[in-house]
Design a protein around this motif. Structure first.
Motif, mmCIF file in Angstrom:
data_model
loop_
_atom_site.group_PDB
_atom_site.id
_atom_site.type_symbol
_atom_site.label_atom_id
_atom_site.label_comp_id
_atom_site.label_asym_id
_atom_site.label_seq_id
_atom_site.Cartn_x
_atom_site.Cartn_y
_atom_site.Cartn_z
ATOM 1 N N ALA A 1 0.825 -1.208 0.000
ATOM 2 C CA ALA A 1 0.000 0.000 0.000
ATOM 3 C C ALA A 1 0.861 1.261 0.000
ATOM 4 N N GLN A 2 1.960 1.238 0.709
ATOM 5 C CA GLN A 2 2.838 2.409 0.739
ATOM 6 C C GLN A 2 3.375 2.747 -0.651
ATOM 7 N N ALA A 3 3.520 1.740 -1.495
ATOM 8 C CA ALA A 3 4.000 1.979 -2.856
ATOM 9 C C ALA A 3 2.926 2.581 -3.756
ATOM 10 N N LEU A 4 1.648 2.467 -3.341
ATOM 11 C CA LEU A 4 0.539 2.934 -4.182
ATOM 12 C C LEU A 4 -0.124 4.204 -3.660
ATOM 13 N N GLU A 5 -0.082 4.409 -2.364
ATOM 14 C CA GLU A 5 -0.829 5.507 -1.758
ATOM 15 C C GLU A 5 0.014 6.782 -1.752
ATOM 16 N N HIS B 1 -6.600 3.480 -4.662
ATOM 17 C CA HIS B 1 -7.304 3.637 -5.944
ATOM 18 C C HIS B 1 -7.172 5.045 -6.502
ATOM 19 N N MET B 2 -6.797 6.001 -5.661
ATOM 20 C CA MET B 2 -6.797 7.396 -6.072
ATOM 21 C C MET B 2 -5.885 7.703 -7.260
ATOM 22 N N GLY C 1 -9.310 5.366 3.596
ATOM 23 C CA GLY C 1 -9.002 3.941 3.678
ATOM 24 C C GLY C 1 -7.550 3.593 3.448
ATOM 25 N N TYR C 2 -6.649 4.321 4.078
ATOM 26 C CA TYR C 2 -5.219 4.042 3.917
ATOM 27 C C TYR C 2 -4.862 2.689 4.529
ATOM 28 N N LEU C 3 -4.111 1.896 3.767
ATOM 29 C CA LEU C 3 -3.622 0.606 4.242
ATOM 30 C C LEU C 3 -2.121 0.634 4.537
ATOM 31 N N GLY C 4 -1.427 1.638 4.048
ATOM 32 C CA GLY C 4 0.015 1.713 4.240
ATOM 33 C C GLY C 4 0.403 2.369 5.545
ATOM 34 N N VAL D 1 -5.490 -11.345 2.581
ATOM 35 C CA VAL D 1 -5.568 -11.927 1.237
ATOM 36 C C VAL D 1 -6.426 -11.044 0.331
ATOM 37 N N TRP D 2 -7.589 -10.648 0.855
ATOM 38 C CA TRP D 2 -8.473 -9.775 0.077
ATOM 39 C C TRP D 2 -7.816 -8.421 -0.185
ATOM 40 N N GLN D 3 -7.200 -7.846 0.836
ATOM 41 C CA GLN D 3 -6.556 -6.542 0.662
ATOM 42 C C GLN D 3 -5.411 -6.624 -0.342
ATOM 43 N N SER D 4 -4.640 -7.686 -0.295
ATOM 44 C CA SER D 4 -3.542 -7.857 -1.254
ATOM 45 C C SER D 4 -4.070 -7.931 -2.676
ATOM 46 N N GLY D 5 -5.187 -8.625 -2.848
ATOM 47 C CA GLY D 5 -5.788 -8.706 -4.179
ATOM 48 C C GLY D 5 -6.219 -7.342 -4.698
ATOM 49 N N GLN D 6 -6.795 -6.525 -3.826
ATOM 50 C CA GLN D 6 -7.206 -5.184 -4.218
ATOM 51 C C GLN D 6 -5.999 -4.329 -4.618
ATOM 52 N N LEU D 7 -4.937 -4.436 -3.858
ATOM 53 C CA LEU D 7 -3.737 -3.648 -4.152
ATOM 54 C C LEU D 7 -3.087 -4.101 -5.458
ATOM 55 N N LEU D 8 -3.057 -5.408 -5.682
ATOM 56 C CA LEU D 8 -2.499 -5.903 -6.938
ATOM 57 C C LEU D 8 -3.334 -5.442 -8.119
#
Length: 253
Positions: A59-63, A191-192, A212-215, A232-239
């Motif tokens: 998440a830190q890589a995406l947010e 997603h932003m 909804g920050y995950l990082g 598992v679900w969160q990882s799928g969303q991030l991928l």
């Protein structure tokens, strides 16, 4: 059900890793080395996806977007014309509520958008189409929640989009004739980047309002190195977001 949805569910984790395990079983006698490789990749991938610490790092890589400073909310009306809140799926036929409800992710966005709307006085647009082609639309469900639970009337509903790119384009068709080109965009922090890119390509000026920050520190035992089903679900969303950031410019530029 759209074939692209089926393929996406099969290829993206955990579906892809389960297929690797199935392939490992099928190859166990014919090609034992290939079978072992598929097994290691499948089990290893599932294990990594199940770790909260991996979710945190990914998440830190995406947010990249910073939160919208709450001190700026009262002045938003001087900078933008409307709030756009993006759909995030729905839960089917909940008997407690007597019908379909927004997903928990969508509810997180709605709560934030409602608070922004109350403080800023900006009008709202909900964006989200039909779930597998069946009414009501996500936009309609979100509008009903905002009215019944938060006492807020939604001025516009964009009820046809199926993707983030369509969220942007179809919202533009509604808002541009109303003179609305500057929007506060509410969606998940991961997603932003993809959402902002899509809305800016559609011609909007965007003020990001990520939630909804995950990082952030995961707060789990042993620093998040123990497997957890939610991860598992969160990882799928991030991928999915990581793939989308690569695929969208290729598909829509």
């Amino acid at each position: 059900m759209p074939i692209r949805y089926i393929l996406k569910q099969l290829c993206l984790p955990p579906g892809g890793f389960l297929l690797l395990l199935l392939l490992a079983w099928w190859l166990r006698r014919r090609m034992p080395r290939a079978s072992l490789l598929c097994f290691v990749l499948g089990i290893g991938g599932l294990w990594l996806m199940s770790l909260p610490v991996v979710v945190e790092w990914a998440a830190q890589a995406l947010e990249h977007e910073v939160p919208l400073d709450e001190r700026q909310w009262p002045e938003l009306r001087k900078r933008v014309d409307a709030i756009v809140v993006l759909g995030a799926g729905r839960e089917r036929g909940d008997p407690a509520w007597g019908g379909d409800q927004p997903s928990m992710t969508a509810m997180e966005r709605l709560r934030y958008a409602a608070r922004l709307a109350r403080v800023s006085g900006l009008p709202l647009l909900t964006s989200g189409g039909l779930h597998f082609g069946e009414p009501p639309s996500e936009a309609q469900i979100m509008a009903e929640v905002l009215k019944r639970d938060y006492g807020l009337e939604v001025r516009w509903q964009e009820s046809e989009s199926r993707t983030t790119w369509e969220n942007a384009g179809m919202s533009a068709r509604i808002l541009f004739p109303q003179g609305v080109r500057r929007v506060v965009l509410v969606t998940q922090a991961a997603h932003m980047p993809r959402a902002r890119w899509s809305f800016e390509r559609a011609g909007f000026e965007v003020v990001a309002a990520p939630v909804g920050y995950l990082g952030v520190p995961n707060g789990r035992p042993l620093g998040g190195w123990l497997p957890e089903s939610k991860a598992v679900w969160q990882s799928g969303q991030l991928l999915n977001e990581a793939i989308g950031l690569i695929a969208y410019p290729l598909a829509y530029e």
